[in-house]
Design a protein around this motif. Structure first.
Motif, PDB file in Angstrom:
ATOM      1  N   ARG A   1     -18.540 -28.267 -17.168  1.00 47.90           N
ATOM      2  CA  ARG A   1     -18.119 -26.881 -17.423  1.00 47.90           C
ATOM      3  C   ARG A   1     -16.613 -26.802 -17.645  1.00 47.90           C
ATOM      4  O   ARG A   1     -16.150 -26.124 -18.578  1.00 47.90           O
ATOM      5  N   VAL A   2     -15.829 -27.507 -16.826  1.00 48.89           N
ATOM      6  CA  VAL A   2     -14.365 -27.507 -16.994  1.00 48.89           C
ATOM      7  C   VAL A   2     -13.982 -28.112 -18.339  1.00 48.89           C
ATOM      8  O   VAL A   2     -13.119 -27.591 -19.051  1.00 48.89           O
ATOM      9  N   LEU A   3     -14.628 -29.208 -18.715  1.00 50.95           N
ATOM     10  CA  LEU A   3     -14.332 -29.838 -19.996  1.00 50.95           C
ATOM     11  C   LEU A   3     -14.718 -28.945 -21.171  1.00 50.95           C
ATOM     12  O   LEU A   3     -13.991 -28.885 -22.178  1.00 50.95           O
ATOM     13  N   GLU A   4     -15.842 -28.247 -21.064  1.00 52.38           N
ATOM     14  CA  GLU A   4     -16.231 -27.329 -22.134  1.00 52.38           C
ATOM     15  C   GLU A   4     -15.237 -26.182 -22.252  1.00 52.38           C
ATOM     16  O   GLU A   4     -14.893 -25.765 -23.364  1.00 52.38           O
ATOM     17  N   GLU A   5     -14.764 -25.668 -21.106  1.00 57.06           N
ATOM     18  CA  GLU A   5     -13.749 -24.607 -21.138  1.00 57.06           C
ATOM     19  C   GLU A   5     -12.454 -25.122 -21.755  1.00 57.06           C
ATOM     20  O   GLU A   5     -11.812 -24.419 -22.538  1.00 57.06           O
TER      21      GLU A   5
ATOM     22  N   GLN B   1      -8.887 -24.768 -28.900  1.00 62.55           N
ATOM     23  CA  GLN B   1      -8.957 -24.197 -30.239  1.00 62.55           C
ATOM     24  C   GLN B   1      -8.361 -22.792 -30.301  1.00 62.55           C
ATOM     25  O   GLN B   1      -8.191 -22.236 -31.377  1.00 62.55           O
ATOM     26  N   SER B   2      -7.997 -22.231 -29.161  1.00 60.61           N
ATOM     27  CA  SER B   2      -7.469 -20.869 -29.097  1.00 60.61           C
ATOM     28  C   SER B   2      -5.968 -20.876 -29.373  1.00 60.61           C
ATOM     29  O   SER B   2      -5.216 -21.631 -28.753  1.00 60.61           O
TER      30      SER B   2
ATOM     31  N   GLN C   1       0.684 -20.991 -25.167  1.00 59.24           N
ATOM     32  CA  GLN C   1       1.008 -21.151 -23.746  1.00 59.24           C
ATOM     33  C   GLN C   1       1.346 -22.607 -23.436  1.00 59.24           C
ATOM     34  O   GLN C   1       2.289 -22.891 -22.689  1.00 59.24           O
ATOM     35  N   LEU C   2       0.594 -23.553 -23.998  1.00 56.47           N
ATOM     36  CA  LEU C   2       0.848 -24.968 -23.783  1.00 56.47           C
ATOM     37  C   LEU C   2       2.217 -25.359 -24.345  1.00 56.47           C
ATOM     38  O   LEU C   2       2.973 -26.110 -23.707  1.00 56.47           O
ATOM     39  N   ALA C   3       2.567 -24.826 -25.497  1.00 57.61           N
ATOM     40  CA  ALA C   3       3.878 -25.116 -26.094  1.00 57.61           C
ATOM     41  C   ALA C   3       4.992 -24.560 -25.217  1.00 57.61           C
ATOM     42  O   ALA C   3       6.025 -25.207 -25.022  1.00 57.61           O
ATOM     43  N   ARG C   4       4.815 -23.369 -24.685  1.00 54.57           N
ATOM     44  CA  ARG C   4       5.836 -22.785 -23.800  1.00 54.57           C
ATOM     45  C   ARG C   4       5.988 -23.612 -22.529  1.00 54.57           C
ATOM     46  O   ARG C   4       7.092 -23.770 -22.017  1.00 54.57           O
ATOM     47  N   CYS C   5       4.873 -24.135 -22.009  1.00 51.99           N
ATOM     48  CA  CYS C   5       4.946 -24.977 -20.809  1.00 51.99           C
ATOM     49  C   CYS C   5       5.772 -26.234 -21.080  1.00 51.99           C
ATOM     50  O   CYS C   5       6.421 -26.765 -20.176  1.00 51.99           O
TER      51      CYS C   5
END
Length: 127
Positions: free
Chosen positions: A76-80, A86-87, A93-97
């Motif tokens: 479930r975590v991997l599917e999320e 893809q979002s 958010q990942l780039a800001r981190c």
């Protein structure tokens, strides 16, 4: 005319046959008792073995069910994570981190800031 009666058997012969049967009786009873005792021992062992296997089976089934539940949570975590990858919001958010800023944003650096900045976001474990 009727056929003559057979001569009577010797009474000692019948008595000896009965005596042999009586003498064999204790041996037969001992043998039957021995076999019954062995059967009881075997039955006791089989019941103990059945109890041990039942307890072991229940424990291993519980452990397997816990492992399956853990693996289902990981899936479930991997599917999320795959859906979030893809979002565009997640990617931003990942780039800001990682310290990236937008094209129209101003970067303000504090005077005492370290030369190499660390991560701004908490790391999330992915199975």
């Amino acid at each position: 005319m009727t056929a003559p009666d057979p001569p009577p058997s010797h009474p000692a012969h019948g008595l000896r046959a009965r005596w042999r049967q009586v003498r064999r009786l204790p041996f037969t009873l001992m043998l039957a008792s021995l076999l019954a005792g062995l059967g009881i021992v075997q039955l006791t062992f089989q019941l103990g073995n059945l109890g041990y296997r039942s307890v072991t089976w229940v424990r291993e089934t519980r452990e397997t069910q816990e492992r399956v539940a853990s693996l289902e949570r990981d899936v479930r975590v991997l599917e999320e994570a795959a859906a979030a990858a893809q979002s565009p919001a997640y990617l931003e958010q990942l780039a800001r981190c990682q310290g990236f800023v937008g094209a129209e944003e101003d970067v303000i650096v504090a005077v005492g800031a370290p030369e190499t900045p660390g991560e701004n976001c908490a790391v999330r474990r992915v199975p």
